[in-house]
Design a protein around this motif. Sequence first.
Motif, PDB file in Angstrom:
ATOM      1  N   ASP A   1      46.416  55.041  50.164  1.00 56.02           N
ATOM      2  CA  ASP A   1      47.812  54.661  50.147  1.00 56.02           C
ATOM      3  C   ASP A   1      47.909  53.132  50.287  1.00 56.02           C
ATOM      4  O   ASP A   1      47.413  52.410  49.421  1.00 56.02           O
ATOM      5  CB  ASP A   1      48.592  55.399  51.239  1.00 56.02           C
ATOM      6  CG  ASP A   1      50.106  55.274  51.063  1.00 56.02           C
ATOM      7  OD1 ASP A   1      50.543  54.850  49.981  1.00 56.02           O
ATOM      8  OD2 ASP A   1      50.836  55.586  52.014  1.00 56.02           O
ATOM      9  N   ASN A   2      48.477  52.626  51.398  1.00 53.46           N
ATOM     10  CA  ASN A   2      48.657  51.174  51.534  1.00 53.46           C
ATOM     11  C   ASN A   2      47.493  50.494  52.264  1.00 53.46           C
ATOM     12  O   ASN A   2      47.593  49.329  52.644  1.00 53.46           O
ATOM     13  CB  ASN A   2      49.960  50.867  52.280  1.00 53.46           C
ATOM     14  CG  ASN A   2      49.965  51.394  53.699  1.00 53.46           C
ATOM     15  OD1 ASN A   2      49.449  52.482  53.957  1.00 53.46           O
ATOM     16  ND2 ASN A   2      50.536  50.639  54.627  1.00 53.46           N
ATOM     17  N   ILE A   3      46.386  51.201  52.476  1.00 55.68           N
ATOM     18  CA  ILE A   3      45.213  50.623  53.146  1.00 55.68           C
ATOM     19  C   ILE A   3      44.050  50.568  52.169  1.00 55.68           C
ATOM     20  O   ILE A   3      43.749  51.558  51.491  1.00 55.68           O
ATOM     21  CB  ILE A   3      44.806  51.451  54.383  1.00 55.68           C
ATOM     22  CG1 ILE A   3      45.965  51.534  55.378  1.00 55.68           C
ATOM     23  CG2 ILE A   3      43.573  50.841  55.047  1.00 55.68           C
ATOM     24  CD1 ILE A   3      45.708  52.468  56.528  1.00 55.68           C
ATOM     25  N   THR A   4      43.416  49.408  52.082  1.00 57.95           N
ATOM     26  CA  THR A   4      42.212  49.263  51.260  1.00 57.95           C
ATOM     27  C   THR A   4      41.010  49.094  52.173  1.00 57.95           C
ATOM     28  O   THR A   4      41.006  48.223  53.050  1.00 57.95           O
ATOM     29  CB  THR A   4      42.332  48.046  50.322  1.00 57.95           C
ATOM     30  OG1 THR A   4      43.434  48.239  49.446  1.00 57.95           O
ATOM     31  CG2 THR A   4      41.062  47.873  49.501  1.00 57.95           C
ATOM     32  N   ARG A   5      40.016  49.956  51.990  1.00 55.20           N
ATOM     33  CA  ARG A   5      38.757  49.884  52.745  1.00 55.20           C
ATOM     34  C   ARG A   5      37.737  49.177  51.868  1.00 55.20           C
ATOM     35  O   ARG A   5      37.476  49.608  50.739  1.00 55.20           O
ATOM     36  CB  ARG A   5      38.278  51.284  53.112  1.00 55.20           C
ATOM     37  CG  ARG A   5      37.037  51.340  53.987  1.00 55.20           C
ATOM     38  CD  ARG A   5      36.697  52.809  54.299  1.00 55.20           C
ATOM     39  NE  ARG A   5      35.638  52.931  55.287  1.00 55.20           N
ATOM     40  CZ  ARG A   5      34.342  52.996  54.983  1.00 55.20           C
ATOM     41  NH1 ARG A   5      33.962  52.932  53.705  1.00 55.20           N
ATOM     42  NH2 ARG A   5      33.448  53.112  55.944  1.00 55.20           N
TER      43      ARG A   5
ATOM     44  N   GLY B   1      27.310  50.045  50.519  1.00 55.18           N
ATOM     45  CA  GLY B   1      28.035  50.904  51.449  1.00 55.18           C
ATOM     46  C   GLY B   1      28.316  50.335  52.823  1.00 55.18           C
ATOM     47  O   GLY B   1      28.899  51.022  53.663  1.00 55.18           O
ATOM     48  N   GLU B   2      27.948  49.066  53.081  1.00 58.00           N
ATOM     49  CA  GLU B   2      28.199  48.483  54.394  1.00 58.00           C
ATOM     50  C   GLU B   2      29.668  48.078  54.519  1.00 58.00           C
ATOM     51  O   GLU B   2      30.227  47.441  53.632  1.00 58.00           O
ATOM     52  CB  GLU B   2      27.311  47.272  54.612  1.00 58.00           C
ATOM     53  CG  GLU B   2      27.392  46.700  56.011  1.00 58.00           C
ATOM     54  CD  GLU B   2      26.366  45.614  56.252  1.00 58.00           C
ATOM     55  OE1 GLU B   2      26.020  45.394  57.413  1.00 58.00           O
ATOM     56  OE2 GLU B   2      25.918  44.988  55.280  1.00 58.00           O
ATOM     57  N   LEU B   3      30.293  48.467  55.634  1.00 63.07           N
ATOM     58  CA  LEU B   3      31.713  48.179  55.838  1.00 63.07           C
ATOM     59  C   LEU B   3      31.930  46.686  56.054  1.00 63.07           C
ATOM     60  O   LEU B   3      31.315  46.078  56.924  1.00 63.07           O
ATOM     61  CB  LEU B   3      32.229  48.961  57.042  1.00 63.07           C
ATOM     62  CG  LEU B   3      33.700  48.754  57.401  1.00 63.07           C
ATOM     63  CD1 LEU B   3      34.605  49.226  56.275  1.00 63.07           C
ATOM     64  CD2 LEU B   3      34.029  49.481  58.699  1.00 63.07           C
ATOM     65  N   LEU B   4      32.858  46.108  55.282  1.00 64.87           N
ATOM     66  CA  LEU B   4      33.167  44.686  55.391  1.00 64.87           C
ATOM     67  C   LEU B   4      34.544  44.424  55.988  1.00 64.87           C
ATOM     68  O   LEU B   4      34.752  43.390  56.622  1.00 64.87           O
ATOM     69  CB  LEU B   4      33.085  44.026  54.003  1.00 64.87           C
ATOM     70  CG  LEU B   4      31.742  44.124  53.279  1.00 64.87           C
ATOM     71  CD1 LEU B   4      31.833  43.447  51.919  1.00 64.87           C
ATOM     72  CD2 LEU B   4      30.615  43.525  54.105  1.00 64.87           C
ATOM     73  N   GLY B   5      35.485  45.353  55.794  1.00 67.49           N
ATOM     74  CA  GLY B   5      36.806  45.137  56.374  1.00 67.49           C
ATOM     75  C   GLY B   5      37.870  46.010  55.736  1.00 67.49           C
ATOM     76  O   GLY B   5      37.583  46.896  54.925  1.00 67.49           O
ATOM     77  N   TYR B   6      39.121  45.718  56.121  1.00 67.48           N
ATOM     78  CA  TYR B   6      40.265  46.470  55.627  1.00 67.48           C
ATOM     79  C   TYR B   6      41.405  45.506  55.326  1.00 67.48           C
ATOM     80  O   TYR B   6      41.552  44.466  55.974  1.00 67.48           O
ATOM     81  CB  TYR B   6      40.788  47.462  56.677  1.00 67.48           C
ATOM     82  CG  TYR B   6      39.754  48.367  57.281  1.00 67.48           C
ATOM     83  CD1 TYR B   6      39.444  49.599  56.713  1.00 67.48           C
ATOM     84  CD2 TYR B   6      39.099  48.000  58.463  1.00 67.48           C
ATOM     85  CE1 TYR B   6      38.499  50.437  57.295  1.00 67.48           C
ATOM     86  CE2 TYR B   6      38.165  48.825  59.046  1.00 67.48           C
ATOM     87  CZ  TYR B   6      37.863  50.047  58.454  1.00 67.48           C
ATOM     88  OH  TYR B   6      36.932  50.871  59.036  1.00 67.48           O
ATOM     89  N   ASN B   7      42.238  45.892  54.362  1.00 69.13           N
ATOM     90  CA  ASN B   7      43.521  45.233  54.122  1.00 69.13           C
ATOM     91  C   ASN B   7      44.615  46.278  54.293  1.00 69.13           C
ATOM     92  O   ASN B   7      44.553  47.337  53.655  1.00 69.13           O
ATOM     93  CB  ASN B   7      43.602  44.638  52.710  1.00 69.13           C
ATOM     94  CG  ASN B   7      42.637  43.489  52.495  1.00 69.13           C
ATOM     95  OD1 ASN B   7      42.161  42.883  53.455  1.00 69.13           O
ATOM     96  ND2 ASN B   7      42.326  43.194  51.249  1.00 69.13           N
ATOM     97  N   ILE B   8      45.583  45.990  55.145  1.00 68.69           N
ATOM     98  CA  ILE B   8      46.731  46.884  55.318  1.00 68.69           C
ATOM     99  C   ILE B   8      47.940  46.223  54.675  1.00 68.69           C
ATOM    100  O   ILE B   8      48.418  45.184  55.145  1.00 68.69           O
ATOM    101  CB  ILE B   8      47.004  47.174  56.802  1.00 68.69           C
ATOM    102  CG1 ILE B   8      45.771  47.800  57.466  1.00 68.69           C
ATOM    103  CG2 ILE B   8      48.215  48.110  56.950  1.00 68.69           C
ATOM    104  CD1 ILE B   8      45.945  48.066  58.946  1.00 68.69           C
ATOM    105  N   PHE B   9      48.425  46.805  53.578  1.00 66.05           N
ATOM    106  CA  PHE B   9      49.557  46.258  52.848  1.00 66.05           C
ATOM    107  C   PHE B   9      50.873  46.781  53.420  1.00 66.05           C
ATOM    108  O   PHE B   9      50.905  47.826  54.071  1.00 66.05           O
ATOM    109  CB  PHE B   9      49.430  46.608  51.362  1.00 66.05           C
ATOM    110  CG  PHE B   9      48.227  45.975  50.704  1.00 66.05           C
ATOM    111  CD1 PHE B   9      48.315  44.719  50.125  1.00 66.05           C
ATOM    112  CD2 PHE B   9      47.011  46.637  50.699  1.00 66.05           C
ATOM    113  CE1 PHE B   9      47.205  44.135  49.534  1.00 66.05           C
ATOM    114  CE2 PHE B   9      45.884  46.059  50.112  1.00 66.05           C
ATOM    115  CZ  PHE B   9      45.985  44.802  49.530  1.00 66.05           C
ATOM    116  N   GLN B  10      51.965  46.031  53.183  1.00 63.68           N
ATOM    117  CA  GLN B  10      53.253  46.341  53.799  1.00 63.68           C
ATOM    118  C   GLN B  10      53.075  46.537  55.312  1.00 63.68           C
ATOM    119  O   GLN B  10      53.636  47.456  55.926  1.00 63.68           O
ATOM    120  CB  GLN B  10      53.914  47.578  53.180  1.00 63.68           C
ATOM    121  CG  GLN B  10      54.358  47.411  51.739  1.00 63.68           C
ATOM    122  CD  GLN B  10      53.236  47.686  50.742  1.00 63.68           C
ATOM    123  OE1 GLN B  10      52.570  48.704  50.826  1.00 63.68           O
ATOM    124  NE2 GLN B  10      53.050  46.782  49.785  1.00 63.68           N
ATOM    125  N   ALA B  11      52.285  45.644  55.900  1.00 60.25           N
ATOM    126  CA  ALA B  11      51.876  45.802  57.302  1.00 60.25           C
ATOM    127  C   ALA B  11      53.058  45.813  58.260  1.00 60.25           C
ATOM    128  O   ALA B  11      53.073  46.569  59.241  1.00 60.25           O
ATOM    129  CB  ALA B  11      50.897  44.699  57.681  1.00 60.25           C
TER     130      ALA B  11
END
Length: 202
Positions: free
Chosen positions: A32-36, A42-52
């Motif tokens: 939805d509004n979160i990008t992983r 496959g190593e986790l780098l971060g997240y973007n939360i849109f319409q935060a």
Amino acid sequence: MDVFYNPNGIGDVLLIPIKDGNRYEIESTNYDNITRITSTDGELLGYNIFQASQVLDLPNANGALRLNEDLLEKIRELFIEKGIKDPLDFDLSPKFVVGYVTTKEPHENADKLSVCQVDVGTEKLQIVCGAPNVDAEQKVVVAKVGATMPSGMKIKASELRGVPSNGMICSQKELGIPNAPQEKGIYVLDDSFTVGEEFILS
């Protein structure tokens, strides 16, 4: 830990950086509004939360924002709602703290560097420092590993000329203090400061 929210510069997006990566070797998954964001392996780098601002109670911020337990709990609830199962076990301990230089020794491979042992209350850190005024028995401001400086630089564990260094002893200019002296030198604190307490950046 710092997250980043700059509605004027990049829009209504909360950036949660976990680890640096090669921007040409990343993958993303949208919930939805979160990008992983992960690396290609496959190593986790971060997240973007849109319409935060519509889903989180964010203060009036314009850049780095300290992640606290209340905000983290709301992010966890949002992630559960969107089906993201990552644990979000972030270190929320202060990254700018008052330290006490217990010893200062010359660097074995560099005349202008000193190797300092610094008590930060919960642990003792070895920090290589190039400031000409650093000395033993000083109270100083320490940016621990994981701190994000006002300039945007992130403090990492490193080796300087072959000697491990875990953190940085800061100058007033590096801390973004108004009217900071222009000459090189760390910020030496007076005795009113307590070793281990958080140093609040204005």
